[in-house]
Design a protein around this motif. Structure first.
Motif, short mmCIF file in Angstrom:
data_model
loop_
_atom_site.label_atom_id
_atom_site.label_comp_id
_atom_site.label_asym_id
_atom_site.label_seq_id
_atom_site.Cartn_x
_atom_site.Cartn_y
_atom_site.Cartn_z
N ARG A 187 47.77 31.92 45.93
CA ARG A 187 46.51 32.30 45.31
C ARG A 187 45.55 32.93 46.31
O ARG A 187 44.86 33.90 45.99
N ILE A 188 45.47 32.37 47.52
CA ILE A 188 44.54 32.92 48.52
C ILE A 188 44.93 34.35 48.86
O ILE A 188 44.07 35.24 48.95
N ASP A 197 46.51 36.42 46.97
CA ASP A 197 46.20 37.25 45.81
C ASP A 197 44.72 37.61 45.77
O ASP A 197 44.35 38.74 45.44
N TYR A 198 43.85 36.64 46.10
CA TYR A 198 42.42 36.92 46.15
C TYR A 198 42.09 37.95 47.23
O TYR A 198 41.26 38.85 47.02
N LEU A 199 42.74 37.82 48.37
CA LEU A 199 42.51 38.77 49.46
C LEU A 199 42.96 40.17 49.08
O LEU A 199 42.30 41.16 49.41
N LYS A 200 44.08 40.26 48.37
CA LYS A 200 44.55 41.57 47.91
C LYS A 200 43.59 42.17 46.90
O LYS A 200 43.34 43.38 46.91
N GLY A 201 43.04 41.32 46.02
CA GLY A 201 42.05 41.81 45.07
C GLY A 201 40.82 42.35 45.78
O GLY A 201 40.28 43.42 45.41
N ALA A 202 40.36 41.62 46.80
CA ALA A 202 39.21 42.09 47.59
C ALA A 202 39.54 43.38 48.31
O ALA A 202 38.70 44.29 48.43
N LYS A 262 47.97 38.61 37.36
CA LYS A 262 47.50 39.13 38.64
C LYS A 262 47.35 40.65 38.59
O LYS A 262 46.33 41.21 39.03
N TYR A 316 44.21 43.23 38.97
CA TYR A 316 44.26 44.36 39.91
C TYR A 316 43.98 45.68 39.19
O TYR A 316 43.26 46.55 39.70
#
Length: 428
Positions: free
Chosen positions: A146-147, A149-154, A184, A188
């Protein structure tokens, strides 16, 4: 592998990491504006018809440092993005790259295939961000980390708001979501979609207002010239390099064939930028890639790569300066082609001939670009680096005596102006 990537990125031109320099619009537009305006003003002001978040943040940050090291700040922050693109391959999870050898081959190809005009400059960051966006597209769809995935979103927020290249892949993200039904990739897709709306609004506003910074966008160009140039730089140069087409032997052969064409038809569609042999080599590579795509037509990863390539290649070429295309616009699509070939060299749907041919093309690409790297940064007349051009510190020495002096920056003959008193920054 990580240390090797850092070393390869460094060794191409160590002088640029020791002696600072601004490059073209990086100095004349982005840093000059950041130097005389507040963080907020710089953050919300688009340039050249699109929003450039990373450029604004970096130049505002650099402007807080003494001027003699300010370009060193922009250089290292551009260096960080270049290295990050390869790091995502080595440390990330992309099912299409299922071995360390494939990962490292892709990771090392990224710096090797880059052109000097986008090397260690913040205005070139959007091309590297496009590659990062492409890698996120090919990532694992399962929500296991999850972390991450959040970083990729940012990261997608940053890539989508820094230039428009990453936004071109929004349809590919939507297609990935439709095929995988991954929450996810729904998120994105929404992120890139929102960034695309912002970028479109900025461009439309600039177009309506007749912004002089977009005067060279969407202008008419000779279609034959554009097609031949893009064929050479997009399909021939990634495998044969650029120096081979500048060799005396190749130039001599091309000129002789060109003379025959002129005698037969009265004129030639080729010029110094588009050597005949380069265009023919590009056509051969294009035909080969089409044959591979047909064989992998039902593979979802193949579909995503082909779709991303078409979107970025066509749209970036049409929106290029003077609609002329060229090396910087073919860089990210070239990496997509390499990923496609590297991921396919042991594919079961290929016979021995296609497997061997694909491996040989990858080896040819690495060999030619490895040999001309770092030569392209030090060629006589090279635009990205020249020891004959005045250093930034020497220029500052003159400017400190005369604030009306136009500081020389790279490439020749670019110059920039700075206001001595930063009265608008932070209320000072």
């Amino acid at each position: 592998m990580t240390l090797a990537i850092i070393w390869v990125n460094y060794v191409r031109c160590p002088d640029l990491l020791h002696s600072p320099r601004f490059w073209a619009e990086e100095g004349t537009v982005y840093f000059s504006y950041a130097y005389s305006h507040s963080w907020i003003d710089n953050l919300i002001t688009p340039h050249f018809g699109y929003y450039t978040l990373y450029n604004s943040l970096v130049t505002s940050f650099a402007a807080t440092f003494p001027l003699d090291i300010a370009p060193l700040v922009t250089t290292y922050l551009a260096f960080a993005i270049q290295v990050l693109a390869s790091f995502l391959v080595i440390w990330g999870e992309m099912p299409i790259l299922d071995s360390p050898l494939k990962k490292f081959t892709v990771a090392i190809s990224i710096p090797l295939l880059s052109f000097e005009r986008i090397w260690l400059t913040t205005i070139g960051v959007q091309y590297w961000f496009c590659i990062i966006t492409f890698f996120i597209l090919l990532g694992d769809a399962s929500p296991r980390k999850r972390i991450a995935d959040y970083l990729k979103g940012a990261m997608l927020v940053m890539t989508g708001l820094t230039g428009v290249l990453s936004c071109f892949m929004t349809p590919a993200y939507l297609y990935r979501y439709v095929k995988s039904r991954s929450k996810k990739y729904a998120i994105y897709s929404a992120i890139l979609g929102a960034c695309s709306i912002i970028q479109i609004a900025v461009f439309v506003h600039a177009y309506i207002k007749h912004d002089p910074e977009i005067a060279h966008r969407l202008v008419h160009n000779n279609p034959i010239h554009l097609i031949n140039k893009t064929i050479m730089f997009q399909f021939a140069v990634p495998f044969f390099g650029v120096l081979v087409f500048q060799s005396p032997t190749v130039l001599s052969i091309s000129n002789k064939i060109d003379v025959i064409i002129i005698r037969l038809f009265g004129s030639s569609i080729f010029d110094s930028e588009m050597e005949l042999l380069g265009v023919l080599a590009g056509i051969y590579v294009l035909i080969y890639l089409i044959r591979i795509s047909i064989k992998k037509l039902n593979d979802i990863n193949s579909q995503l790569i082909v779709l991303s390539f078409i979107l970025v290649f066509i749209l970036s070429t049409l929106l290029s300066l003077n609609m002329s295309g060229g090396p910087r616009y073919t860089f990210a699509p070239s990496i997509m082609i390499l990923v496609y070939l590297i991921s396919s060299w042991d594919n079961n749907c290929f016979d021995r001939f296609f497997k061997l041919s694909t491996k040989m093309m990858v080896i040819l690409s690495l060999a030619t670009h490895g040999l001309q790297y770092p030569v392209t940064m030090n060629l006589e007349g090279a635009t990205a680096y020249s020891k004959a051009w005045p250093s930034w510190k020497d220029e500052l020495f003159v400017w400190n005596k005369d604030n009306n002096y136009h500081l020389k920056i790279w490439p020749q003959p670019w110059e920039m102006t700075l206001q001595k008193q930063k009265c608008t920054r932070g209320g000072k």
